[in-house]
Design an enzyme around this catalytic site. Structure first.
Site, PDB file in Angstrom:
ATOM      1  N   SER A   1       0.673   5.232  16.554  1.00 54.06           N
ATOM      2  CA  SER A   1       1.224   6.040  17.647  1.00 54.06           C
ATOM      3  C   SER A   1       1.698   7.412  17.148  1.00 54.06           C
ATOM      4  CB  SER A   1       2.346   5.298  18.374  1.00 54.06           C
ATOM      5  OG  SER A   1       3.501   5.209  17.578  1.00 54.06           O
ATOM      6  N   ASN A   2       2.231   7.473  15.931  1.00 53.96           N
ATOM      7  CA  ASN A   2       2.580   8.796  15.389  1.00 53.96           C
ATOM      8  C   ASN A   2       1.329   9.634  15.139  1.00 53.96           C
ATOM      9  OD1 ASN A   2       5.543   9.297  14.844  1.00 53.96           O
ATOM     10  ND2 ASN A   2       5.322   7.197  14.098  1.00 53.96           N
TER      11      ASN A   2
ATOM     12  N   ARG B   1      -3.744   0.204  -8.395  1.00 51.10           N
ATOM     13  CA  ARG B   1      -3.253   1.276  -7.519  1.00 51.10           C
ATOM     14  C   ARG B   1      -3.876   2.606  -7.923  1.00 51.10           C
ATOM     15  NH1 ARG B   1       1.103   0.137  -3.922  1.00 51.10           N
ATOM     16  NH2 ARG B   1       1.881  -1.948  -4.337  1.00 51.10           N
TER      17      ARG B   1
ATOM     18  N   ILE C   1       2.635   2.091  -1.109  1.00 49.62           N
ATOM     19  CA  ILE C   1       3.279   3.016  -2.034  1.00 49.62           C
ATOM     20  C   ILE C   1       2.189   3.749  -2.823  1.00 49.62           C
ATOM     21  CG2 ILE C   1       4.789   3.153  -4.051  1.00 49.62           C
ATOM     22  CD1 ILE C   1       6.233   0.654  -2.913  1.00 49.62           C
TER      23      ILE C   1
ATOM     24  N   HIS D   1       9.689   8.536   8.489  1.00 50.69           N
ATOM     25  CA  HIS D   1      10.383   7.311   8.101  1.00 50.69           C
ATOM     26  C   HIS D   1      11.400   6.949   9.181  1.00 50.69           C
ATOM     27  CE1 HIS D   1      11.946   4.246   5.429  1.00 50.69           C
ATOM     28  NE2 HIS D   1      13.142   4.642   5.774  1.00 50.69           N
TER      29      HIS D   1
ATOM     30  N   GLU E   1       9.321   9.390  -5.934  1.00 57.78           N
ATOM     31  CA  GLU E   1      10.323   8.363  -5.634  1.00 57.78           C
ATOM     32  C   GLU E   1      10.285   8.027  -4.140  1.00 57.78           C
ATOM     33  OE1 GLU E   1      15.115   7.537  -5.913  1.00 57.78           O
ATOM     34  OE2 GLU E   1      14.335   9.372  -6.799  1.00 57.78           O
TER      35      GLU E   1
ATOM     36  N   ASP F   1      10.641   7.414  -0.414  1.00 64.52           N
ATOM     37  CA  ASP F   1      11.519   7.880   0.664  1.00 64.52           C
ATOM     38  C   ASP F   1      12.651   8.782   0.174  1.00 64.52           C
ATOM     39  OD1 ASP F   1       9.975   6.437   2.491  1.00 64.52           O
ATOM     40  OD2 ASP F   1      11.206   4.650   2.296  1.00 64.52           O
TER      41      ASP F   1
HETATM   42  N1  NHR Z   1       4.651   6.825  -1.852  1.00 67.70           N
HETATM   43  C1  NHR Z   1       5.473   7.556  -2.592  1.00 67.70           C
HETATM   44  N2  NHR Z   1       5.161   7.709  -3.878  1.00 67.70           N
HETATM   45  N3  NHR Z   1       6.605   8.126  -2.101  1.00 67.70           N
HETATM   46  C2  NHR Z   1       6.939   7.925  -0.820  1.00 67.70           C
HETATM   47  O1  NHR Z   1       8.054   8.467  -0.350  1.00 67.70           O
HETATM   48  C3  NHR Z   1       6.119   7.143   0.035  1.00 67.70           C
HETATM   49  C4  NHR Z   1       4.959   6.598  -0.541  1.00 67.70           C
HETATM   50  C5  NHR Z   1       4.111   5.797   0.229  1.00 67.70           C
HETATM   51  C6  NHR Z   1       4.439   5.485   1.533  1.00 67.70           C
HETATM   52  C7  NHR Z   1       6.026   5.538   3.462  1.00 67.70           C
HETATM   53  C8  NHR Z   1       7.212   4.578   3.316  1.00 67.70           C
HETATM   54  C9  NHR Z   1       8.148   4.565   4.497  1.00 67.70           C
HETATM   55  O2  NHR Z   1       8.168   5.502   5.301  1.00 67.70           O
HETATM   56  C10 NHR Z   1       5.616   5.997   2.097  1.00 67.70           C
HETATM   57  C11 NHR Z   1       6.442   6.841   1.353  1.00 67.70           C
HETATM   58  C12 NHR Z   1       5.472   1.443   2.138  1.00 67.70           C
HETATM   59  C13 NHR Z   1       6.468   0.787   1.430  1.00 67.70           C
HETATM   60  C14 NHR Z   1       6.199  -0.528   0.717  1.00 67.70           C
HETATM   61  O3  NHR Z   1       7.107  -1.152   0.199  1.00 67.70           O
HETATM   62  C15 NHR Z   1       7.706   1.392   1.371  1.00 67.70           C
HETATM   63  C16 NHR Z   1       7.928   2.611   1.987  1.00 67.70           C
HETATM   64  C17 NHR Z   1       6.924   3.254   2.684  1.00 67.70           C
HETATM   65  C18 NHR Z   1       5.691   2.662   2.762  1.00 67.70           C
HETATM   66  N4  NHR Z   1       4.922  -0.985   0.648  1.00 67.70           N
HETATM   67  C19 NHR Z   1       4.464  -2.208  -0.020  1.00 67.70           C
HETATM   68  C20 NHR Z   1       3.621  -1.863  -1.280  1.00 67.70           C
HETATM   69  O4  NHR Z   1       3.658  -2.682  -2.216  1.00 67.70           O
HETATM   70  C21 NHR Z   1       3.582  -3.034   0.881  1.00 67.70           C
HETATM   71  C22 NHR Z   1       4.314  -3.495   2.094  1.00 67.70           C
HETATM   72  C23 NHR Z   1       3.376  -4.057   3.157  1.00 67.70           C
HETATM   73  O5  NHR Z   1       2.141  -4.015   2.998  1.00 67.70           O
HETATM   74  O6  NHR Z   1       3.909  -4.502   4.186  1.00 67.70           O
HETATM   75  O7  NHR Z   1       2.924  -0.813  -1.298  1.00 67.70           O
HETATM   76  O8  NHR Z   1       8.949   3.615   4.632  1.00 67.70           O
HETATM   77  C1  GAR Z   2       6.825   4.016  12.618  1.00 65.80           C
HETATM   78  O1  GAR Z   2       8.074   3.643  13.133  1.00 65.80           O
HETATM   79  C2  GAR Z   2       6.981   4.629  11.256  1.00 65.80           C
HETATM   80  O2  GAR Z   2       8.122   5.430  11.127  1.00 65.80           O
HETATM   81  C3  GAR Z   2       7.111   3.399  10.413  1.00 65.80           C
HETATM   82  O3  GAR Z   2       6.191   2.484  10.955  1.00 65.80           O
HETATM   83  C4  GAR Z   2       5.968   2.784  12.329  1.00 65.80           C
HETATM   84  C5  GAR Z   2       4.505   3.068  12.520  1.00 65.80           C
HETATM   85  O4  GAR Z   2       4.190   3.196  13.871  1.00 65.80           O
HETATM   86  N1  GAR Z   2       6.798   3.665   9.037  1.00 65.80           N
HETATM   87  C6  GAR Z   2       7.220   2.908   8.061  1.00 65.80           C
HETATM   88  O5  GAR Z   2       7.994   1.985   8.221  1.00 65.80           O
HETATM   89  C7  GAR Z   2       6.641   3.258   6.724  1.00 65.80           C
HETATM   90  N2  GAR Z   2       7.047   2.294   5.774  1.00 65.80           N
HETATM   91  P1  GAR Z   2       2.841   3.903  14.320  1.00 65.80           P
HETATM   92  O6  GAR Z   2       1.715   3.264  13.516  1.00 65.80           O
HETATM   93  O7  GAR Z   2       2.722   3.561  15.776  1.00 65.80           O
HETATM   94  O8  GAR Z   2       2.965   5.365  14.081  1.00 65.80           O
END
Ligand code: NHR
Ligand code: GAR
Length: 216
Positions: A14-15, A66, A93, A110, A144, A146
């Site tokens: 949706s975003n 990765r 990540i 986020h 790092e 978020d």
């Molecule tokens: N990567 C980096 N290096 N830095 C950031 O700030 C990032 C990023 C990748 C994604 C989005 C983030 C969020 O908005 C984002 C920011 C995934 C996880 C996570 O734990 C955490 C934060 C965010 C996105 N992912 C797991 C993993 O092992 C998998 C979880 C799952 O599949 O449900 O990659 O919150």
């Molecule tokens: C949104 O709320 C976004 O901020 C969040 O997931 C949702 C995605 O919705 N992102 C995270 O939690 C990243 N870890 P969308 O697919 O409808 O945009």
């Protein structure tokens, strides 16, 4: 010339759709050239295709590290001509190597008022803590998780009867307002990340406080 943007998704998109639909306006300074999902079944792929955007799937389960995945992701993004990357519900990540290739050109949305509630399950944790205001943040992505500097935030009230679903929906509506604004500023050069990793607005003022939208 509009800046070319690739959007990375994992889910409903949706975003992504809010960015695509805003960017469709003739005077918007960015153009979405690709939507990429790491999840083949992401429902956002059909939404993007329906809006006429080229879609790509890069399934992380087919890669054994990765680093290998992020190399392929970088190559795919480069092949689209994108100069800016927007993470929009992208749930993987990213390696520091990948992030450093896109310094100052990669945004994330986020669902919390960072630096509160980094990581996952933000609404569940906010409800458990009993906070009365939460929100969402668009920030530059740094290695790092978020932790990158915030460009814009929306403050959203937590209501007394909220469950996770109701709160997520209210925050999501605010996400759809602030993400297109942040991308506009980046594409226009009105916000940038300076060499010290701090936010610079209009090319001069260095600011540590993001713009804040208050949602009634
Ligand atoms: N990567 C980096 N290096 N830095 C950031 O700030 C990032 C990023 C990748 C994604 C989005 C983030 C969020 O908005 C984002 C920011 C995934 C996880 C996570 O734990 C955490 C934060 C965010 C996105 N992912 C797991 C993993 O092992 C998998 C979880 C799952 O599949 O449900 O990659 O919150
Ligand atoms: C949104 O709320 C976004 O901020 C969040 O997931 C949702 C995605 O919705 N992102 C995270 O939690 C990243 N870890 P969308 O697919 O409808 O945009």
């Amino acid at each position: 010339m509009a800046k070319k943007v690739a959007i990375l998704i994992s889910g409903s998109g949706s975003n992504m759709q809010a960015l695509v639909q805003t960017a469709a306006a003739a005077d918007y300074p960015a153009e979405v050239v690709a939507v990429i999902s790491n999840i083949p079944s992401a429902t956002g792929l059909a939404r993007a295709a329906n809006d006429g955007i080229a879609t790509h799937v890069l399934d992380h389960t087919l890669f054994d590290s990765r680093e290998a995945y992020d190399d392929a992701l970088h190559a795919l993004i480069m092949s689209t001509g994108a100069e800016i990357v927007c993470l929009a519900g992208f749930m993987r990540i990213l390696t520091p190597e990948f992030v450093n290739r896109w310094t100052g050109q990669m945004l994330n949305i986020h669902p919390s008022l960072l630096p509160s509630y980094r990581g996952l399950h933000t609404h569940r944790r906010a409800l458990a803590d009993g906070v009365t205001i939460t929100g969402c943040t668009v920030h530059f992505v740094v290695p790092e998780l978020d932790a990158g500097p915030a460009i814009i935030q929306a403050a959203v009230p937590v209501l007394s009867n909220d469950d996770e679903k109701a709160l997520a929906a209210r925050v999501l509506a605010a996400e759809h307002q602030i993400y297109p604004q942040a991308l506009r500023w980046l594409a226009e050069g009105k916000v940038s990340l300076n060499s010290e990793g701090r936010i610079q607005r209009n090319g001069n003022a260095v600011v540590d406080t993001p713009s804040i939208l208050i949602v009634p």
